[in-house]
Design an enzyme around this catalytic site. Structure first.
Site, PDB file in Angstrom:
ATOM      1  N   HIS A   1      11.602   0.272   4.226  1.00 31.57           N
ATOM      2  CA  HIS A   1      12.446  -0.441   3.266  1.00 31.57           C
ATOM      3  C   HIS A   1      13.796   0.238   3.065  1.00 31.57           C
ATOM      4  O   HIS A   1      14.481  -0.018   2.080  1.00 31.57           O
ATOM      5  CB  HIS A   1      11.721  -0.586   1.922  1.00 31.57           C
ATOM      6  CG  HIS A   1      10.561  -1.531   1.985  1.00 31.57           C
ATOM      7  ND1 HIS A   1       9.473  -1.466   1.137  1.00 31.57           N
ATOM      8  CD2 HIS A   1      10.304  -2.578   2.819  1.00 31.57           C
ATOM      9  CE1 HIS A   1       8.604  -2.415   1.441  1.00 31.57           C
ATOM     10  NE2 HIS A   1       9.093  -3.107   2.455  1.00 31.57           N
TER      11      HIS A   1
ATOM     12  N   THR B   1       5.114   8.505  -8.297  1.00 31.83           N
ATOM     13  CA  THR B   1       5.102   8.411  -9.757  1.00 31.83           C
ATOM     14  C   THR B   1       4.986   9.784 -10.412  1.00 31.83           C
ATOM     15  O   THR B   1       5.554  10.010 -11.486  1.00 31.83           O
ATOM     16  CB  THR B   1       3.963   7.500 -10.246  1.00 31.83           C
ATOM     17  OG1 THR B   1       2.719   7.946  -9.706  1.00 31.83           O
ATOM     18  CG2 THR B   1       4.205   6.056  -9.822  1.00 31.83           C
TER      19      THR B   1
ATOM     20  N   ASN C   1      -5.649   4.910  -3.911  1.00 27.78           N
ATOM     21  CA  ASN C   1      -4.849   4.109  -4.838  1.00 27.78           C
ATOM     22  C   ASN C   1      -5.623   3.929  -6.132  1.00 27.78           C
ATOM     23  O   ASN C   1      -6.847   3.733  -6.111  1.00 27.78           O
ATOM     24  CB  ASN C   1      -4.522   2.737  -4.232  1.00 27.78           C
ATOM     25  CG  ASN C   1      -3.360   2.064  -4.926  1.00 27.78           C
ATOM     26  OD1 ASN C   1      -2.258   2.600  -4.974  1.00 27.78           O
ATOM     27  ND2 ASN C   1      -3.586   0.876  -5.476  1.00 27.78           N
TER      28      ASN C   1
END
Length: 251
Positions: free
Chosen positions: A124, A29, A223
């Site tokens: 992924h 981010t 986190n």
């Protein structure tokens, strides 16, 4: 222990020499890539956007595919760079303390920061390649987007005419078995398991924490939001990743 990076660092952390890292959207981010499930996440703000990452919708609806290609085009034009979190993990490898990075991200920023590709398990997939869903032929994302720019809103496979999709794992799509096996082994065979910027809500990746914990390996979670596995962690840090990781992993 929960909250801030402890000072001094605990001995079990500084002594770790085979660290497996699980990274999620939160580490990217700061590079300008939005996360998905956080309070300001893409899917939190716009649940309809999740359809673009769901295989059944992608296969059934040409309009979803057209929107997906436009999204890829817009994202591809953005200049994103690794941030302090990625650089801290690349430095961990230079220290000789990194075993593996298992990443849920598809952005390639770990490799761009200097992490060796052979040490990065992209669970992924990657946004930098395109795969045919019929014959599995692969091409670069760059070449597919050139076709979109030239007027093909939903480019088909040049080999067999099948549907092309970014080489990422969508909802409803099977993970690659060998990739999963590599991730599981990395969680089982380490002396510290570090989960960074992940909500730990997507399976089977979230289960890597349990695998490490069953081996009595210390787990550290970095986190901003609580995760379902905080109670298994020896240390939970909620400070910003870009400032917390360099301090946690100082050689």
């Amino acid at each position: 222990m929960t909250g801030v990076v402890p000072d001094p660092l605990p001995g079990w952390l500084t002594a770790a020499r085979r660290i497996t890292v699980l990274s999620g959207a939160g580490i990217s981010t700061d590079s300008g890539i939005p996360d998905f499930r956080g309070p300001d996440g893409v899917w939190t703000k716009n649940p309809e956007a999740e359809k673009l990452a769901t295989l059944s919708y992608y296969l059934a609806d040409p309009e979803i595919r057209r929107r997906s290609w436009l999204m890829r085009r817009d994202m591809h034009g953005r200049r994103v760079q690794p941030n302090a979190g990625h650089l801290a993990l690349a430095d961990l490898e230079r220290q000789g303390r990194l075993r593996t990075i298992v990443t849920q991200n598809v952005d390639g920023l770990h490799q761009a920061a200097g992490s060796s590709p052979e040490r990065v398990v992209e669970i992924h997939g990657t946004v930098h390649a395109v795969e045919c869903l019929s014959c599995r032929a692969r091409t670069s994302m760059e070449s597919a987007l050139e076709r979109v720019a030239a007027g093909e809103p939903d480019p088909a496979c040049l080999e067999c005419g099948g549907i092309l999709k970014s080489a990422t794992i969508s909802f409803g799509q099977m993970l690659d078995g060998a990739t999963v096996d590599a991730a599981v082994e990395a969680a089982r065979d380490c002396d510290l398991f570090l989960a960074v910027g992940t909500s730990l809500q997507v399976w089977p990746v979230a289960g890597l924490v349990e695998i490490a914990a069953r081996e009595r390996t210390p787990v550290v979670i970095v986190n901003a939001e609580p995760t379902p596995f905080d109670d298994l962690a020896a240390l939970v840090v909620t400070e910003p990743i870009g400032t917390a990781l360099p301090r946690l992993l100082a050689g």
